[in-house]
Scaffold this motif. Structure first.
Motif, PDB file in Angstrom:
ATOM      1  N   GLY A   3       0.792  -1.225   0.000  1.00 49.80           N
ATOM      2  CA  GLY A   3       0.000   0.000   0.000  1.00 49.80           C
ATOM      3  C   GLY A   3       0.817   1.265   0.000  1.00 49.80           C
ATOM      4  O   GLY A   3       0.275   2.355  -0.071  1.00 49.80           O
ATOM      5  N   THR A   4       2.134   1.156   0.111  1.00 49.42           N
ATOM      6  CA  THR A   4       3.003   2.335   0.106  1.00 49.42           C
ATOM      7  C   THR A   4       3.632   2.487  -1.269  1.00 49.42           C
ATOM      8  O   THR A   4       4.324   1.586  -1.731  1.00 49.42           O
ATOM      9  N   PRO A   5       3.411   3.595  -1.991  1.00 48.95           N
ATOM     10  CA  PRO A   5       3.969   3.745  -3.321  1.00 48.95           C
ATOM     11  C   PRO A   5       5.477   3.848  -3.271  1.00 48.95           C
ATOM     12  O   PRO A   5       6.050   4.382  -2.326  1.00 48.95           O
ATOM     13  N   SER A   6       6.149   3.311  -4.285  1.00 49.85           N
ATOM     14  CA  SER A   6       7.599   3.444  -4.370  1.00 49.85           C
ATOM     15  C   SER A   6       7.938   4.873  -4.726  1.00 49.85           C
ATOM     16  O   SER A   6       7.107   5.620  -5.248  1.00 49.85           O
ATOM     17  N   PRO A   7       9.186   5.316  -4.453  1.00 47.74           N
ATOM     18  CA  PRO A   7       9.556   6.715  -4.701  1.00 47.74           C
ATOM     19  C   PRO A   7       9.372   7.133  -6.142  1.00 47.74           C
ATOM     20  O   PRO A   7       9.187   8.306  -6.419  1.00 47.74           O
ATOM     21  N   ASP A   8       9.448   6.160  -7.097  1.00 49.43           N
ATOM     22  CA  ASP A   8       9.377   6.519  -8.507  1.00 49.43           C
ATOM     23  C   ASP A   8       7.985   6.316  -9.097  1.00 49.43           C
ATOM     24  O   ASP A   8       7.803   6.446 -10.297  1.00 49.43           O
ATOM     25  N   SER A   9       7.001   5.944  -8.273  1.00 49.90           N
ATOM     26  CA  SER A   9       5.675   5.663  -8.818  1.00 49.90           C
ATOM     27  C   SER A   9       4.804   6.898  -8.760  1.00 49.90           C
ATOM     28  O   SER A   9       4.888   7.701  -7.835  1.00 49.90           O
ATOM     29  N   ALA A  10       3.936   7.038  -9.770  1.00 49.53           N
ATOM     30  CA  ALA A  10       2.986   8.145  -9.782  1.00 49.53           C
ATOM     31  C   ALA A  10       1.855   7.841  -8.808  1.00 49.53           C
ATOM     32  O   ALA A  10       1.513   6.675  -8.582  1.00 49.53           O
ATOM     33  N   PRO A  11       1.258   8.856  -8.205  1.00 44.03           N
ATOM     34  CA  PRO A  11       0.126   8.603  -7.318  1.00 44.03           C
ATOM     35  C   PRO A  11      -1.046   8.021  -8.105  1.00 44.03           C
ATOM     36  O   PRO A  11      -1.303   8.433  -9.236  1.00 44.03           O
ATOM     37  N   ASP A  12      -1.729   7.044  -7.517  1.00 41.90           N
ATOM     38  CA  ASP A  12      -2.896   6.493  -8.204  1.00 41.90           C
ATOM     39  C   ASP A  12      -4.063   7.462  -8.075  1.00 41.90           C
ATOM     40  O   ASP A  12      -3.942   8.529  -7.462  1.00 41.90           O
ATOM     41  N   ALA A  13      -5.205   7.096  -8.665  1.00 45.84           N
ATOM     42  CA  ALA A  13      -6.338   8.023  -8.718  1.00 45.84           C
ATOM     43  C   ALA A  13      -6.813   8.426  -7.332  1.00 45.84           C
ATOM     44  O   ALA A  13      -7.103   9.605  -7.070  1.00 45.84           O
ATOM     45  N   LEU A  14      -6.877   7.461  -6.400  1.00 45.06           N
ATOM     46  CA  LEU A  14      -7.350   7.762  -5.055  1.00 45.06           C
ATOM     47  C   LEU A  14      -6.375   8.682  -4.320  1.00 45.06           C
ATOM     48  O   LEU A  14      -6.781   9.627  -3.639  1.00 45.06           O
ATOM     49  N   GLU A  15      -5.082   8.401  -4.468  1.00 45.45           N
ATOM     50  CA  GLU A  15      -4.083   9.238  -3.803  1.00 45.45           C
ATOM     51  C   GLU A  15      -4.065  10.647  -4.382  1.00 45.45           C
ATOM     52  O   GLU A  15      -3.945  11.636  -3.655  1.00 45.45           O
ATOM     53  N   LEU A  16      -4.197  10.752  -5.715  1.00 42.09           N
ATOM     54  CA  LEU A  16      -4.227  12.062  -6.353  1.00 42.09           C
ATOM     55  C   LEU A  16      -5.420  12.875  -5.860  1.00 42.09           C
ATOM     56  O   LEU A  16      -5.295  14.067  -5.551  1.00 42.09           O
ATOM     57  N   ALA A  17      -6.586  12.215  -5.773  1.00 48.05           N
ATOM     58  CA  ALA A  17      -7.778  12.906  -5.280  1.00 48.05           C
ATOM     59  C   ALA A  17      -7.567  13.381  -3.842  1.00 48.05           C
ATOM     60  O   ALA A  17      -7.935  14.507  -3.484  1.00 48.05           O
ATOM     61  N   ALA A  18      -6.958  12.529  -3.011  1.00 49.28           N
ATOM     62  CA  ALA A  18      -6.726  12.896  -1.614  1.00 49.28           C
ATOM     63  C   ALA A  18      -5.759  14.067  -1.506  1.00 49.28           C
ATOM     64  O   ALA A  18      -5.955  14.989  -0.695  1.00 49.28           O
ATOM     65  N   LEU A  19      -4.703  14.049  -2.315  1.00 51.46           N
ATOM     66  CA  LEU A  19      -3.718  15.126  -2.276  1.00 51.46           C
ATOM     67  C   LEU A  19      -4.326  16.451  -2.728  1.00 51.46           C
ATOM     68  O   LEU A  19      -4.051  17.514  -2.146  1.00 51.46           O
ATOM     69  N   LEU A  20      -5.158  16.406  -3.781  1.00 53.62           N
ATOM     70  CA  LEU A  20      -5.805  17.636  -4.248  1.00 53.62           C
ATOM     71  C   LEU A  20      -6.774  18.179  -3.199  1.00 53.62           C
ATOM     72  O   LEU A  20      -6.869  19.392  -2.990  1.00 53.62           O
ATOM     73  N   CYS A  21      -7.500  17.270  -2.522  1.00 58.59           N
ATOM     74  CA  CYS A  21      -8.403  17.718  -1.458  1.00 58.59           C
ATOM     75  C   CYS A  21      -7.613  18.379  -0.331  1.00 58.59           C
ATOM     76  O   CYS A  21      -8.047  19.392   0.230  1.00 58.59           O
ATOM     77  N   SER A  22      -6.439  17.816  -0.016  1.00 55.27           N
ATOM     78  CA  SER A  22      -5.598  18.419   1.017  1.00 55.27           C
ATOM     79  C   SER A  22      -5.162  19.819   0.608  1.00 55.27           C
ATOM     80  O   SER A  22      -5.114  20.739   1.439  1.00 55.27           O
ATOM     81  N   ARG A  23      -4.847  19.977  -0.672  1.00 52.55           N
ATOM     82  CA  ARG A  23      -4.414  21.293  -1.160  1.00 52.55           C
ATOM     83  C   ARG A  23      -5.549  22.306  -1.039  1.00 52.55           C
ATOM     84  O   ARG A  23      -5.338  23.442  -0.587  1.00 52.55           O
ATOM     85  N   VAL A  24      -6.760  21.917  -1.428  1.00 53.74           N
ATOM     86  CA  VAL A  24      -7.907  22.831  -1.341  1.00 53.74           C
ATOM     87  C   VAL A  24      -8.177  23.195   0.115  1.00 53.74           C
ATOM     88  O   VAL A  24      -8.410  24.365   0.450  1.00 53.74           O
ATOM     89  N   CYS A  25      -8.147  22.194   0.999  1.00 54.26           N
ATOM     90  CA  CYS A  25      -8.386  22.458   2.420  1.00 54.26           C
ATOM     91  C   CYS A  25      -7.339  23.414   2.977  1.00 54.26           C
ATOM     92  O   CYS A  25      -7.659  24.303   3.776  1.00 54.26           O
ATOM     93  N   HIS A  26      -6.093  23.249   2.544  1.00 61.61           N
ATOM     94  CA  HIS A  26      -5.020  24.142   2.997  1.00 61.61           C
ATOM     95  C   HIS A  26      -5.320  25.587   2.633  1.00 61.61           C
ATOM     96  O   HIS A  26      -5.098  26.515   3.420  1.00 61.61           O
ATOM     97  N   ASP A  27      -5.855  25.801   1.412  1.00 60.57           N
ATOM     98  CA  ASP A  27      -6.162  27.157   0.958  1.00 60.57           C
ATOM     99  C   ASP A  27      -7.328  27.770   1.720  1.00 60.57           C
ATOM    100  O   ASP A  27      -7.455  28.999   1.776  1.00 60.57           O
ATOM    101  N   LEU A  28      -8.194  26.926   2.284  1.00 63.82           N
ATOM    102  CA  LEU A  28      -9.404  27.432   2.934  1.00 63.82           C
ATOM    103  C   LEU A  28      -9.271  27.550   4.447  1.00 63.82           C
ATOM    104  O   LEU A  28     -10.078  28.226   5.091  1.00 63.82           O
ATOM    105  N   ILE A  29      -8.276  26.891   5.020  1.00 65.19           N
ATOM    106  CA  ILE A  29      -8.163  26.876   6.482  1.00 65.19           C
ATOM    107  C   ILE A  29      -8.026  28.283   7.051  1.00 65.19           C
ATOM    108  O   ILE A  29      -8.678  28.641   8.049  1.00 65.19           O
TER     109      ILE A  29
END
Length: 215
Positions: A3-29
């Motif tokens: 379940g842990t991506p390797s350093p050279d792997s791209a984030p999968d769809a779920l991880e990308l969605a989670a990271l983008l949500c984190s970015r939006v939340c950061h802008d709104l906090i």
């Protein structure tokens, strides 16, 4: 570890969605937190001067939060069905509400027309990256490269101590997926948008300015 991506792997769809949500939340906090602080002051039955200060803080912070939500909805959201187009005039309004805060001035030199949504999302994301190159404020100038639906963009960021983040420039240029975290996900996503549009993007220093291009 499973379940842990390797350093050279791209984030999968779920991880990308989670990271983008984190970015939006950061802008709104920040603005949402300021609204909460203002309400707490009002709950304490303050003096008239403190009450007016709290109300002013709530008004300004609510306006900022609304502008950021509307911008993020267009820059990161679905923005209509597949193949939908977005009015550049609407994009301009969202960008002005998001970026013009007393430190940043937006000079928007694009014609008003409909463009494919991914191309407009790419423009807005490049604006976010260009803004980060002038942390002390300045002017963001948006010009067109070409015409019609194949239009590209040039964004010039001019401000005191304008500088390029080399990791961000490398990520935009190469699409390398190394160390894509909540801080790097936005330029990574910008590169994905550029690939989807079939165009190249770059971020380079030009004298005392930084220029982002998509063409």
């Amino acid at each position: 570890m499973s379940g842990t991506p390797s350093p050279d792997s791209a984030p999968d769809a779920l991880e990308l969605a989670a990271l983008l949500c984190s970015r939006v939340c950061h802008d709104l906090i920040s603005p949402v937190g300021a609204i909460v602080n203002g309400l707490e002051v009002l709950d304490d039955d303050p003096k008239p001067d403190d009450r007016e200060f709290a109300l002013d803080l709530i008004r300004k912070s609510a306006k900022i939060a609304s502008a950021r939500l509307q911008f993020c909805r267009l820059a990161f959201g679905a923005a209509g069905s597949a193949g939908a187009q977005i009015d550049l005039g609407d994009a301009q309004n969202m960008a002005k509400g998001h970026f013009e805060d007393g430190k940043i001035t937006l000079a928007w030199n694009l014609p008003r027309l409909l463009l494919p949504k991914n191309r407009v999302k790419l423009l807005l994301n490049l604006l976010m990256i260009a803004q980060q190159t002038i942390p002390r404020g300045g002017v963001l100038t948006v010009d067109s490269l070409g015409q019609g639906e194949a239009m590209g963009f040039r964004i010039t960021a001019a401000g005191l101590n304008a500088r390029v983040s080399q990791p961000v420039a490398d990520l935009l240029a190469s699409g390398s997926s190394n160390t894509v975290d909540a801080h790097a996900v936005q330029p990574y996503y910008t590169r994905l948008l550029a690939d989807a549009c079939g165009i190249s993007i770059s971020l380079v220093a030009d004298g005392d300015q930084v220029v982002a291009t998509a063409n």
